[in-house]
Design an enzyme around this catalytic site. Structure first.
Site, PDB file in Angstrom:
ATOM      1  N   ASN A 152       0.847  -1.195   0.000  1.00 19.91           N
ATOM      2  CA  ASN A 152       0.000   0.000   0.000  1.00 19.91           C
ATOM      3  C   ASN A 152       0.881   1.244   0.000  1.00 19.91           C
ATOM      4  O   ASN A 152       1.464   1.595   1.019  1.00 19.91           O
ATOM      5  CB  ASN A 152      -0.915  -0.024   1.230  1.00 19.91           C
ATOM      6  N   TRP A 153       0.951   1.904  -1.161  1.00 23.66           N
ATOM      7  CA  TRP A 153       1.802   3.086  -1.274  1.00 23.66           C
ATOM      8  C   TRP A 153       1.188   4.321  -0.624  1.00 23.66           C
ATOM      9  O   TRP A 153       1.869   5.336  -0.460  1.00 23.66           O
ATOM     10  CB  TRP A 153       2.077   3.386  -2.744  1.00 23.66           C
ATOM     11  N   LYS A 154      -0.079   4.280  -0.315  1.00 23.88           N
ATOM     12  CA  LYS A 154      -0.794   5.429   0.262  1.00 23.88           C
ATOM     13  C   LYS A 154      -0.621   6.655  -0.657  1.00 23.88           C
ATOM     14  O   LYS A 154      -0.560   6.499  -1.875  1.00 23.88           O
ATOM     15  CB  LYS A 154      -0.342   5.672   1.696  1.00 23.88           C
ATOM     16  N   HIS A 201      -9.791   0.530   5.335  1.00 28.04           N
ATOM     17  CA  HIS A 201      -8.519   0.883   5.974  1.00 28.04           C
ATOM     18  C   HIS A 201      -8.762   1.917   7.068  1.00 28.04           C
ATOM     19  O   HIS A 201      -9.593   2.815   6.927  1.00 28.04           O
ATOM     20  CB  HIS A 201      -7.538   1.426   4.934  1.00 28.04           C
ATOM     21  N   GLU A 220      -5.232  -5.192  10.790  1.00 29.71           N
ATOM     22  CA  GLU A 220      -4.276  -4.117  11.037  1.00 29.71           C
ATOM     23  C   GLU A 220      -4.629  -3.402  12.336  1.00 29.71           C
ATOM     24  O   GLU A 220      -5.487  -2.507  12.335  1.00 29.71           O
ATOM     25  CB  GLU A 220      -4.300  -3.089   9.902  1.00 29.71           C
ATOM     26  N   GLY A 277       2.379   2.310  11.079  1.00 30.96           N
ATOM     27  CA  GLY A 277       3.347   3.390  10.936  1.00 30.96           C
ATOM     28  C   GLY A 277       4.009   3.836  12.223  1.00 30.96           C
ATOM     29  O   GLY A 277       4.682   4.863  12.241  1.00 30.96           O
ATOM     30  N   SER A 334       3.361  -1.889  10.548  1.00 31.72           N
ATOM     31  CA  SER A 334       4.809  -1.843  10.781  1.00 31.72           C
ATOM     32  C   SER A 334       5.522  -3.099  10.297  1.00 31.72           C
ATOM     33  O   SER A 334       6.474  -3.573  10.924  1.00 31.72           O
ATOM     34  CB  SER A 334       5.107  -1.589  12.269  1.00 31.72           C
ATOM     35  N   GLY A 388       3.075  -1.042   4.315  1.00 38.37           N
ATOM     36  CA  GLY A 388       2.955   0.374   4.011  1.00 38.37           C
ATOM     37  C   GLY A 388       4.291   0.969   3.609  1.00 38.37           C
ATOM     38  O   GLY A 388       4.786   0.765   2.507  1.00 38.37           O
TER      39      GLY A 388
END
Length: 253
Positions: A9-11, A98, A170, A176, A216, A237
């Protein structure tokens, strides 16, 4: 035997050229070092989707996903993208539920259920995210919290429809932050998710659902995460934005 799913997931990162370059590097790596036991899915921003789709060939074992879609197929929804539009450019998967969408855009379980219906109606696969905040975990309410997310988002589906869904657990407090639950806690939660599905559907379906862990994930912990017997892959991520680290992850499979 299910393949190990590596979902990246590049966001909201990478401009058009940067994203296309990263995707080219990943496809070149996959061509040079085929990963027979892995299913790799890239979830870039909308601006990258069509460009990356042109890189995909039968020889490149790479799949394309979108980070979001609208719950309607078409209409006067300025700024939105539908599942039907995504299907037209060879997108196969769509993230839904998400925590960043839930927190930043007030998406609730009812809306998520509608998005899942739209995704399935276009023959795409939803990657449904669920997870609890730290306050819920600390109050020992995380099992009930996850069950409510699953029940309100998925229980309207038929067994055949549910089989098309990938579930990504998640924990919000791990996204993150560098924090990560213990391996025992992750394994316990995936079993809890399967038990929730067993009660509503059946054991065979629940046991065969693909469940990912996200939060993470990086090159230093990937081997331990994918070694868990009930975890079928990971949703990555930040680590997926850096070619060398992402390749390190793929080589760990």
């Amino acid at each position: 035997m299910q393949r190990t799913i590596i979902a990246a997931n590049w966001k909201m990162n990478k401009n058009f050229q940067e994203g296309l370059q990263l995707a080219k590097e990943i496809t070149q790596f996959i061509q040079a070092e085929p990963l027979a036991g892995a299913q790799i899915i890239l979830f870039p921003s909308f601006i990258h989707l069509e460009g990356i789709s042109k890189l995909l060939t039968p020889e490149v074992k790479l799949h394309l996903g979108a980070q979001n879609c609208h719950d309607q197929i078409a209409g006067a929804f300025t700024g939105e993208v539908s599942a039907a539009m995504l299907a037209s450019i060879d997108v196969r998967y769509v993230l839904v539920g998400h925590s960043e969408r839930r927190q930043n855009f007030a998406e609730d379980n009812d809306l998520i259920a509608k998005k899942i219906d739209a995704i399935l109606s276009c023959k795409l696969q939803p990657v449904f995210c669920c997870g609890e905040p730290l306050s819920v975990r600390e109050s020992n309410q995380h099992y009930a919290f996850i069950e409510q997310q699953i029940a309100e988002s998925l229980f309207h589906l038929t067994p055949d429809e549910l089989q098309q869904v990938i579930i990504a657990y998640e924990p919000i407090w791990a996204i993150g932050t560098g924090l990560i639950p213990s391996l025992a806690e992750i394994e316990e939660m995936q079993q809890t998710i399967r038990n929730i599905l067993k009660k509503q559907y059946n054991t065979v379906l629940a046991d065969n659902m693909a469940i990912l862990y996200g939060g993470s994930c990086n090159a230093s912990n990937i081997t331990k995460l994918i070694s868990l017997p009930g975890i079928n892959g990971v949703l990555i991520g930040g680590a997926s934005l850096h070619f060398k680290e992402f390749i390190h992850i793929l080589r760990s499979l």
